[in-house]
Design a protein around this motif. Sequence first.
Motif, PDB file in Angstrom:
ATOM      1  N   ILE A 165       0.549  -1.277   0.207  1.00 44.37           N
ATOM      2  CA  ILE A 165      -0.031   0.074   0.287  1.00 44.37           C
ATOM      3  C   ILE A 165       0.854   1.121   0.155  1.00 44.37           C
ATOM      4  O   ILE A 165       0.647   2.291  -0.838  1.00 44.37           O
ATOM      5  N   GLU A 166       2.024   0.897   0.896  1.00 46.72           N
ATOM      6  CA  GLU A 166       2.719   2.451   0.639  1.00 46.72           C
ATOM      7  C   GLU A 166       3.616   2.333  -0.366  1.00 46.72           C
ATOM      8  O   GLU A 166       3.461   3.801  -0.689  1.00 46.72           O
ATOM      9  N   THR A 167       3.620   1.825  -1.392  1.00 49.72           N
ATOM     10  CA  THR A 167       4.976   1.973  -2.835  1.00 49.72           C
ATOM     11  C   THR A 167       3.416   2.313  -3.886  1.00 49.72           C
ATOM     12  O   THR A 167       3.958   3.034  -4.393  1.00 49.72           O
ATOM     13  N   LEU A 168       2.060   2.553  -3.448  1.00 51.49           N
ATOM     14  CA  LEU A 168       1.074   2.695  -4.275  1.00 51.49           C
ATOM     15  C   LEU A 168       1.778   4.445  -3.917  1.00 51.49           C
ATOM     16  O   LEU A 168       1.162   5.410  -4.677  1.00 51.49           O
ATOM     17  N   LEU A 169       1.486   4.695  -1.845  1.00 49.12           N
ATOM     18  CA  LEU A 169       1.174   5.526  -1.857  1.00 49.12           C
ATOM     19  C   LEU A 169       2.296   6.442  -2.014  1.00 49.12           C
ATOM     20  O   LEU A 169       1.560   8.013  -2.767  1.00 49.12           O
ATOM     21  N   ALA A 170       3.506   5.889  -2.704  1.00 53.16           N
ATOM     22  CA  ALA A 170       4.910   6.691  -2.944  1.00 53.16           C
ATOM     23  C   ALA A 170       4.200   7.187  -4.458  1.00 53.16           C
ATOM     24  O   ALA A 170       5.208   7.723  -4.798  1.00 53.16           O
ATOM     25  N   ASN A 171       3.817   6.059  -5.704  1.00 50.47           N
ATOM     26  CA  ASN A 171       4.055   6.038  -6.391  1.00 50.47           C
ATOM     27  C   ASN A 171       3.490   6.442  -7.323  1.00 50.47           C
ATOM     28  O   ASN A 171       3.239   7.215  -8.634  1.00 50.47           O
ATOM     29  N   PHE A 172       1.499   6.458  -7.006  1.00 56.63           N
ATOM     30  CA  PHE A 172       0.428   6.846  -7.891  1.00 56.63           C
ATOM     31  C   PHE A 172       0.023   8.767  -7.044  1.00 56.63           C
ATOM     32  O   PHE A 172      -0.124   9.326  -6.563  1.00 56.63           O
ATOM     33  N   ASN A 173      -0.061   9.054  -8.353  1.00 59.43           N
ATOM     34  CA  ASN A 173      -0.411  10.771  -8.453  1.00 59.43           C
ATOM     35  C   ASN A 173      -1.721  11.186  -8.118  1.00 59.43           C
ATOM     36  O   ASN A 173      -1.932  11.598  -8.984  1.00 59.43           O
ATOM     37  N   GLY A 174      -2.712  10.280  -8.202  1.00 60.34           N
ATOM     38  CA  GLY A 174      -3.780  10.009  -7.599  1.00 60.34           C
ATOM     39  C   GLY A 174      -3.711  10.101  -6.178  1.00 60.34           C
ATOM     40  O   GLY A 174      -3.451   9.387  -5.200  1.00 60.34           O
ATOM     41  N   ILE A 175      -5.040   9.234  -6.018  1.00 62.25           N
ATOM     42  CA  ILE A 175      -5.516   9.158  -4.243  1.00 62.25           C
ATOM     43  C   ILE A 175      -6.035   8.026  -4.029  1.00 62.25           C
ATOM     44  O   ILE A 175      -6.590   6.943  -4.996  1.00 62.25           O
ATOM     45  N   VAL A 176      -5.236   7.123  -3.505  1.00 67.26           N
ATOM     46  CA  VAL A 176      -5.115   6.063  -2.956  1.00 67.26           C
ATOM     47  C   VAL A 176      -5.853   5.538  -1.683  1.00 67.26           C
ATOM     48  O   VAL A 176      -6.395   6.283  -0.214  1.00 67.26           O
ATOM     49  N   VAL A 177      -7.014   4.958  -1.045  1.00 69.34           N
ATOM     50  CA  VAL A 177      -8.600   4.970  -0.506  1.00 69.34           C
ATOM     51  C   VAL A 177      -8.111   3.966   0.273  1.00 69.34           C
ATOM     52  O   VAL A 177      -7.809   2.328  -0.069  1.00 69.34           O
ATOM     53  N   VAL A 178      -7.720   3.703   1.345  1.00 64.23           N
ATOM     54  CA  VAL A 178      -7.247   2.496   2.311  1.00 64.23           C
ATOM     55  C   VAL A 178      -8.934   2.342   3.214  1.00 64.23           C
ATOM     56  O   VAL A 178      -9.213   3.129   4.409  1.00 64.23           O
ATOM     57  N   ASP A 179      -9.725   1.239   2.984  1.00 62.41           N
ATOM     58  CA  ASP A 179     -10.905   1.118   3.798  1.00 62.41           C
ATOM     59  C   ASP A 179     -10.979   0.497   4.611  1.00 62.41           C
ATOM     60  O   ASP A 179     -10.560  -0.864   4.645  1.00 62.41           O
ATOM     61  N   GLU A 180     -10.770   1.020   6.166  1.00 61.19           N
ATOM     62  CA  GLU A 180     -10.759  -0.286   7.379  1.00 61.19           C
ATOM     63  C   GLU A 180     -11.821  -0.142   8.115  1.00 61.19           C
ATOM     64  O   GLU A 180     -11.521   0.077   9.042  1.00 61.19           O
ATOM     65  N   ALA A 181     -13.164  -0.576   7.052  1.00 61.06           N
ATOM     66  CA  ALA A 181     -14.132  -0.855   7.640  1.00 61.06           C
ATOM     67  C   ALA A 181     -14.333  -1.905   9.058  1.00 61.06           C
ATOM     68  O   ALA A 181     -14.609  -2.113  10.036  1.00 61.06           O
ATOM     69  N   TYR A 182     -12.885  -2.583   8.759  1.00 60.25           N
ATOM     70  CA  TYR A 182     -12.882  -3.996   9.961  1.00 60.25           C
ATOM     71  C   TYR A 182     -11.932  -3.826  10.900  1.00 60.25           C
ATOM     72  O   TYR A 182     -10.961  -5.509  11.667  1.00 60.25           O
ATOM     73  N   ILE A 183     -11.233  -2.336  10.694  1.00 60.04           N
ATOM     74  CA  ILE A 183      -9.689  -2.604  10.865  1.00 60.04           C
ATOM     75  C   ILE A 183      -9.980  -2.822  12.635  1.00 60.04           C
ATOM     76  O   ILE A 183      -8.975  -3.008  13.460  1.00 60.04           O
ATOM     77  N   ASN A 184     -10.877  -2.820  13.407  1.00 58.20           N
ATOM     78  CA  ASN A 184     -11.199  -3.101  14.832  1.00 58.20           C
ATOM     79  C   ASN A 184     -10.414  -4.333  15.311  1.00 58.20           C
ATOM     80  O   ASN A 184     -10.495  -5.256  16.416  1.00 58.20           O
ATOM     81  N   PHE A 185     -10.962  -4.871  14.153  1.00 59.65           N
ATOM     82  CA  PHE A 185     -11.092  -6.951  14.870  1.00 59.65           C
ATOM     83  C   PHE A 185      -9.023  -7.146  14.314  1.00 59.65           C
ATOM     84  O   PHE A 185      -9.185  -8.553  14.294  1.00 59.65           O
ATOM     85  N   SER A 186      -8.224  -6.003  13.543  1.00 60.73           N
ATOM     86  CA  SER A 186      -7.314  -6.905  13.388  1.00 60.73           C
ATOM     87  C   SER A 186      -5.997  -6.461  13.946  1.00 60.73           C
ATOM     88  O   SER A 186      -5.825  -5.796  14.287  1.00 60.73           O
ATOM     89  N   ARG A 187      -5.020  -7.263  13.092  1.00 61.99           N
ATOM     90  CA  ARG A 187      -3.424  -6.988  14.005  1.00 61.99           C
ATOM     91  C   ARG A 187      -2.775  -6.293  13.857  1.00 61.99           C
ATOM     92  O   ARG A 187      -2.095  -5.900  14.744  1.00 61.99           O
ATOM     93  N   GLN A 188      -3.931  -5.826  12.174  1.00 61.90           N
ATOM     94  CA  GLN A 188      -2.702  -5.235  12.045  1.00 61.90           C
ATOM     95  C   GLN A 188      -3.114  -3.076  12.026  1.00 61.90           C
ATOM     96  O   GLN A 188      -4.265  -3.269  12.991  1.00 61.90           O
ATOM     97  N   LYS A 189      -2.062  -2.228  12.138  1.00 56.31           N
ATOM     98  CA  LYS A 189      -2.378  -1.085  12.438  1.00 56.31           C
ATOM     99  C   LYS A 189      -3.520  -0.453  11.457  1.00 56.31           C
ATOM    100  O   LYS A 189      -2.552   0.144  10.347  1.00 56.31           O
ATOM    101  N   THR A 190      -3.820   0.522  11.381  1.00 53.84           N
ATOM    102  CA  THR A 190      -4.426   2.078  10.934  1.00 53.84           C
ATOM    103  C   THR A 190      -3.365   2.503   9.937  1.00 53.84           C
ATOM    104  O   THR A 190      -2.575   2.801  10.895  1.00 53.84           O
ATOM    105  N   PHE A 191      -3.933   3.416   8.941  1.00 59.96           N
ATOM    106  CA  PHE A 191      -2.656   3.622   8.307  1.00 59.96           C
ATOM    107  C   PHE A 191      -3.248   5.490   9.042  1.00 59.96           C
ATOM    108  O   PHE A 191      -3.189   6.300   8.201  1.00 59.96           O
ATOM    109  N   ILE A 192      -4.234   5.752   9.547  1.00 56.66           N
ATOM    110  CA  ILE A 192      -4.503   6.955   9.909  1.00 56.66           C
ATOM    111  C   ILE A 192      -3.172   7.576  10.351  1.00 56.66           C
ATOM    112  O   ILE A 192      -2.975   8.864   9.892  1.00 56.66           O
TER     113      ILE A 192
END
Length: 347
Positions: A165-192
């Motif tokens: 996702i960070e590769t896309l954010l760093a290289n894409f000239n448009g907007i990357v939308v990361v939909d974290e509807a289920y983030i509260n159940f995840s082991r991963q950190k939010t992108f906020i």
Amino acid sequence: MYNINNILRENIKRLVPYSSARDEYQGEASVFLDANENAYGSPLAQQFNRYPDPMQYAVKMRLSEIKGVPARNIFIGNGSDEAIDILFRSFCNPGVDNVILVPPTYGMYEVSANINDVEARKVTLTPEYQLNLEGIAEAIDEHTKLIFICSPNNPTGNSINREDIETLLANFNGIVVVDEAYINFSRQKTFIQELTEYANLVVMQTLSKAWGLAGLRVGMAFAAEEIIEVMNKVKPPYNVNESSQQLALEALANVAQVNEWIKETLIQRDRLVLALKEFDFVLDIYPSDANFILVKTTDANGIYNFLVGKGIIVRNRSKIELCEGSLRITVGTPDENTILLNTLQNF
Ligand SMILES: Cc1ncc(COP(=O)(O)O)c(C=O)c1O
């Protein structure tokens, strides 16, 4: 280089937003005769005769505390589905621009693209349900405005690799939308927390899942102030109603209850995975970071119809590419999960 002015629609740049009565006078007064409301009241115990706060200030202040993001970086929508639609309407010229979707994923991105007459370029996930970065790079052209990534992903349940996702954010000239509807159940950190790093990041979350407020329709987008300003300009003036604002605020005081439910959901998710693996008709269960699991079976249609006959509804995802034979099962209460498992004994 990403620059919001290069991707914003010209008509939205020029747009003069609707100015409500409440926008034009915000001070203290005792007689409000400016909004054609019913001055007598509502035929209810609770009064709703006044228009709600168009900017949902109180809810944003509370979200700001919980999420650690300034209120100016928060957009609130009538569900995150509204935020998805507003991104299309702000950045994508109908019939000209395109967006990148990475199926199997949440279906509303494509529906919103179709409603707005915007081409959805699909780059299927790898068999491990991760991003095909080369495929995405090939699909992007000068008319690509948005890339939608759902993480944890619906319907597969897994999180998408952060570095990709960070590769896309760093290289894409448009907007990357990361939909974290289920983030509260995840082991991963939010992108906020990456919002200060990437001006082209929009993180979406919702009160519909872990917060248990799907019926109120309250969803959030977190982004750079210049993106939030555009979204606020394009949204309907009173997009979140008064009762939803009041009840969301009340619910947001109850973090402890929500955390309890999340803990219980994760315990029940593990329990379902262990028990379902014992059935002969279960071929595979994908590791989930969400409040549902994707279960690959020998006979998805047969199991689905059998469960419907017993009054138990799961989601049949077997017609979707990379989900052949699969059912998506939401984690229920301990009793509901027991009923599901006992019923499946008889299949
Ligand atoms: C990934 C994802 N995003 C967004 C939504 C919609 O959320 P909301 O209820 O806030 O519109 C859902 C609902 O199922 C979802 O699965």
